[in-house]
Motif scaffolding. Structure first.
Motif, PDB file in Angstrom:
ATOM      1  N   THR A 108       6.253   6.422  -7.542  1.00  0.00           N
ATOM      2  CA  THR A 108       5.738   7.437  -8.488  1.00  0.00           C
ATOM      3  C   THR A 108       4.154   7.812  -7.961  1.00  0.00           C
ATOM      4  O   THR A 108       3.979   9.072  -7.997  1.00  0.00           O
ATOM      5  CB  THR A 108       5.625   7.116  -9.852  1.00  0.00           C
ATOM      6  N   VAL A 109       3.547   6.946  -7.442  1.00  0.00           N
ATOM      7  CA  VAL A 109       2.291   7.341  -7.094  1.00  0.00           C
ATOM      8  C   VAL A 109       2.369   7.808  -5.654  1.00  0.00           C
ATOM      9  O   VAL A 109       1.558   8.853  -5.442  1.00  0.00           O
ATOM     10  CB  VAL A 109       1.340   6.043  -6.891  1.00  0.00           C
ATOM     11  N   LEU A 110       3.056   7.626  -4.753  1.00  0.00           N
ATOM     12  CA  LEU A 110       3.078   8.200  -3.537  1.00  0.00           C
ATOM     13  C   LEU A 110       3.686   9.677  -3.612  1.00  0.00           C
ATOM     14  O   LEU A 110       3.192  10.515  -3.024  1.00  0.00           O
ATOM     15  CB  LEU A 110       4.232   7.400  -2.681  1.00  0.00           C
ATOM     16  N   SER A 111       4.438   9.681  -4.698  1.00  0.00           N
ATOM     17  CA  SER A 111       5.032  11.211  -4.929  1.00  0.00           C
ATOM     18  C   SER A 111       3.864  12.218  -5.329  1.00  0.00           C
ATOM     19  O   SER A 111       4.143  13.497  -5.231  1.00  0.00           O
ATOM     20  CB  SER A 111       6.033  11.103  -5.828  1.00  0.00           C
ATOM     21  N   VAL A 112       2.687  11.866  -5.903  1.00  0.00           N
ATOM     22  CA  VAL A 112       1.892  12.796  -6.531  1.00  0.00           C
ATOM     23  C   VAL A 112       0.515  12.784  -5.277  1.00  0.00           C
ATOM     24  O   VAL A 112      -0.244  13.605  -5.738  1.00  0.00           O
ATOM     25  CB  VAL A 112       1.045  12.345  -7.681  1.00  0.00           C
ATOM     26  N   LEU A 113       0.652  11.981  -4.342  1.00  0.00           N
ATOM     27  CA  LEU A 113      -0.371  12.025  -3.358  1.00  0.00           C
ATOM     28  C   LEU A 113      -0.519  13.159  -2.483  1.00  0.00           C
ATOM     29  O   LEU A 113       0.621  14.010  -2.218  1.00  0.00           O
ATOM     30  CB  LEU A 113      -0.364  10.826  -2.542  1.00  0.00           C
ATOM     31  N   ARG A 114      -1.539  13.811  -2.317  1.00  0.00           N
ATOM     32  CA  ARG A 114      -1.833  15.150  -1.458  1.00  0.00           C
ATOM     33  C   ARG A 114      -1.732  14.659  -0.147  1.00  0.00           C
ATOM     34  O   ARG A 114      -1.140  15.380   0.639  1.00  0.00           O
ATOM     35  CB  ARG A 114      -3.211  15.438  -1.514  1.00  0.00           C
ATOM     36  N   SER A 115      -1.991  13.471   0.465  1.00  0.00           N
ATOM     37  CA  SER A 115      -1.776  12.882   1.780  1.00  0.00           C
ATOM     38  C   SER A 115      -0.328  12.594   2.052  1.00  0.00           C
ATOM     39  O   SER A 115       0.614  12.433   1.107  1.00  0.00           O
ATOM     40  CB  SER A 115      -2.565  11.640   2.116  1.00  0.00           C
ATOM     41  N   SER A 116       0.092  12.677   3.389  1.00  0.00           N
ATOM     42  CA  SER A 116       1.217  12.356   3.607  1.00  0.00           C
ATOM     43  C   SER A 116       1.351  10.906   3.674  1.00  0.00           C
ATOM     44  O   SER A 116       0.446  10.122   4.403  1.00  0.00           O
ATOM     45  CB  SER A 116       1.532  12.783   5.173  1.00  0.00           C
ATOM     46  N   ALA A 117       2.569  10.253   3.266  1.00  0.00           N
ATOM     47  CA  ALA A 117       2.672   8.913   3.002  1.00  0.00           C
ATOM     48  C   ALA A 117       3.735   8.391   3.732  1.00  0.00           C
ATOM     49  O   ALA A 117       4.888   8.865   3.467  1.00  0.00           O
ATOM     50  CB  ALA A 117       2.651   8.598   1.323  1.00  0.00           C
ATOM     51  N   VAL A 118       3.878   7.155   4.175  1.00  0.00           N
ATOM     52  CA  VAL A 118       5.083   6.493   4.728  1.00  0.00           C
ATOM     53  C   VAL A 118       4.913   5.044   4.596  1.00  0.00           C
ATOM     54  O   VAL A 118       3.546   4.535   4.672  1.00  0.00           O
ATOM     55  CB  VAL A 118       4.936   6.543   6.359  1.00  0.00           C
ATOM     56  N   VAL A 119       5.769   4.189   4.217  1.00  0.00           N
ATOM     57  CA  VAL A 119       5.929   2.889   4.090  1.00  0.00           C
ATOM     58  C   VAL A 119       6.940   2.072   4.996  1.00  0.00           C
ATOM     59  O   VAL A 119       8.028   2.612   5.055  1.00  0.00           O
ATOM     60  CB  VAL A 119       6.305   2.568   2.560  1.00  0.00           C
ATOM     61  N   LEU A 120       6.223   1.344   5.701  1.00  0.00           N
ATOM     62  CA  LEU A 120       6.961   0.592   6.653  1.00  0.00           C
ATOM     63  C   LEU A 120       7.470  -0.855   6.192  1.00  0.00           C
ATOM     64  O   LEU A 120       6.485  -1.623   5.666  1.00  0.00           O
ATOM     65  CB  LEU A 120       6.237   0.580   8.136  1.00  0.00           C
ATOM     66  N   ASP A 121       8.547  -1.273   6.498  1.00  0.00           N
ATOM     67  CA  ASP A 121       8.733  -2.573   6.467  1.00  0.00           C
ATOM     68  C   ASP A 121       8.615  -3.585   7.704  1.00  0.00           C
ATOM     69  O   ASP A 121       7.924  -3.089   8.445  1.00  0.00           O
ATOM     70  CB  ASP A 121      10.524  -2.901   5.993  1.00  0.00           C
ATOM     71  N   GLU A 122       9.004  -4.595   7.686  1.00  0.00           N
ATOM     72  CA  GLU A 122       8.644  -5.842   8.837  1.00  0.00           C
ATOM     73  C   GLU A 122       9.271  -5.537  10.187  1.00  0.00           C
ATOM     74  O   GLU A 122       8.744  -6.093  10.974  1.00  0.00           O
ATOM     75  CB  GLU A 122       8.978  -7.450   8.278  1.00  0.00           C
ATOM     76  N   ALA A 123      10.074  -4.580   9.904  1.00  0.00           N
ATOM     77  CA  ALA A 123      10.980  -4.219  11.385  1.00  0.00           C
ATOM     78  C   ALA A 123      10.419  -2.958  11.648  1.00  0.00           C
ATOM     79  O   ALA A 123      11.280  -2.382  12.640  1.00  0.00           O
ATOM     80  CB  ALA A 123      12.253  -4.089  11.058  1.00  0.00           C
TER      81      ALA A 123
END
Length: 419
Positions: free
Chosen positions: A53-68
């Motif tokens: 939910t937090v990432l969806s309202v950010l103005r910045s471009s957001a990317v979440v990466l896993d351990e791979a």
């Protein structure tokens, strides 16, 4: 009877088989739905609660990466910037930052220039990337697009540099001339000559400061807050009167004509300044004993009728490369001639901003050696009032937009001479 009994038995057996198959298919479907899929393993279940939910309202471009280094979550802006392709982070420096942060847990930030996708012109996107750990297994990358901020900063820096240069010239001249007057105190003729030059430089300095104030005002103020119907005839008369002395000195004939009793909806002071600048430029850049014409007419447009005011001269004309830049601040087609005429290089920039803020545009037709026609197009008073303030929707809403290079505007025939 035996045949009928056999057929009934076969039908019963087929029905039982169909029921068994349907039951098995239903059970298999339930088990398949409960089984974790590849998508569910790498999206919401692994994200901490509330992060999505937090990432969806950010103005910045957001990317979440896993351990791979696979992308678990990416915003639409990240895809638009070309950061994510094929489920992977496509920018190597950012990927290395993510790996380093995953290894030691430190927050990292860097500014990068990225190639713009699909342009092929070497243009770059200026971005600021910040990487931070998200839990024990994930890494969060936030990217801010700084391209527009960099462009605005460059414009501001150039503007300050140009202002400093333009102010330094008359101020330095005044300083030198004052020293010359002191040294020639016993020579009345020299004092008179130097004093005349000081008066010219002081006038130039005053004009520059006033145009800087005017430019700042038209950029920051909303002209439609104090808008009123403005008669075009009165604006034309004021513009002619403003340049009458200079035109008389060069024996230039100023003429006005076109449709009478037209009205524009806007700020009278700004409209008068814009048209006055166009007429003044036409006089300054015209040879002696030529003609400057101002004509007004109503033209039909899809969004409502427009008022066209065209200023035509028989001057030196403007080359194609200069036409692309004449509305820039401090840009001069002929710097030497501008210094001779006292030009500051801000007049056309003011005209452009006045036209844009009133929901209109300014365009230019010119041919070297044949003269130029500057055309101011603005919404008519009645039509603009029906749409309401602030809804002009002009073609120059971007302060750095220029007239369409593919459009050709023929010069308007010279109208009748004012009595």
């Amino acid at each position: 009877m035996d045949v009928n009994a056999a057929v009934a038995a076969v039908a019963a057996i087929a029905g039982v088989c169909t029921g068994v198959i349907a039951m098995l298919a239903f059970r298999w479907s339930e088990r398949d739905q409960k089984r974790p899929t590849r998508t569910s393993l790498h999206t919401d279940p692994v994200l901490p609660p509330g992060v999505d939910t937090v990432l969806s309202v950010l103005r910045s471009s957001a990317v979440v990466l896993d351990e791979a280094d696979s992308v678990v979550k990416a915003s639409s802006a990240a895809y638009a910037l070309g950061l994510v392709r094929g489920g992977k982070l496509a920018v190597d420096p950012m990927l290395q930052m993510a790996r380093d942060t995953r290894r030691d847990g430190e927050i990292r930030q860097v500014e990068l220039d990225l190639p713009r996708r699909g342009t092929g012109r070497g243009e770059a996107l200026a971005v600021s990337a910040r990487v931070a750990p998200l839990g024990s297994r994930l890494v969060l990358l936030l990217v801010e697009d700084l391209t527009e901020a960099r462009r605005i900063e460059a414009v501001r820096r150039d503007f300050v540099a140009n202002v400093s240069h333009e102010l330094k010239t008359p101020v330095g001249a005044l300083s030198l001339l004052s020293e010359a007057v002191m040294d020639a105190s016993d020579d009345p003729e020299a004092v008179e000559r130097f004093a005349g030059r000081m008066q010219i430089e002081a006038t130039r300095l005053t004009s520059l400061v006033q145009e800087l104030i005017d430019l700042s005002r038209v950029q920051n103020d909303d002209p439609l807050e104090d808008a009123e119907p403005v008669r075009v005839d009165e604006l034309v008369a004021e513009a002619i009167d403003r340049s009458r002395h200079q035109a008389s000195h060069k024996q230039i004939t100023m003429a006005a004509g076109g449709t009478a009793d037209l009205q524009i909806w806007g700020n009278r002071g700004q409209l008068a300044a814009a048209l006055g600048n166009l007429v003044e430029n036409a006089v300054n850049y015209s040879p002696a004993r030529t003609r400057v014409g101002i004509a007004a007419r109503r033209v039909t447009a899809p969004g409502g009728d427009l008022i066209e005011v065209a200023v035509t001269d028989q001057g030196i004309g403007i080359s194609d490369k200069d036409k692309e830049r004449i509305f820039e601040r401090f840009y001069r087609v002929d710097p030497a001639r501008s210094r001779a005429t006292g030009g500051t290089g801000l007049g056309l920039a003011i005209v452009k901003h006045v036209a844009a803020s009133h929901g209109g545009e300014v365009t230019v037709w010119s041919s070297e050696g044949q003269g130029s026609t500057f055309t101011l197009r603005l919404p008519e008073a009645a039509a603009h009032r029906d749409r309401g303030p602030g809804q002009g929707g002009g073609a120059l809403d971007d302060e750095n937009a220029l007239p369409d290079e593919t459009t050709t505007y023929e010069p308007i025939p010279a109208p009748e001479v004012l009595p």
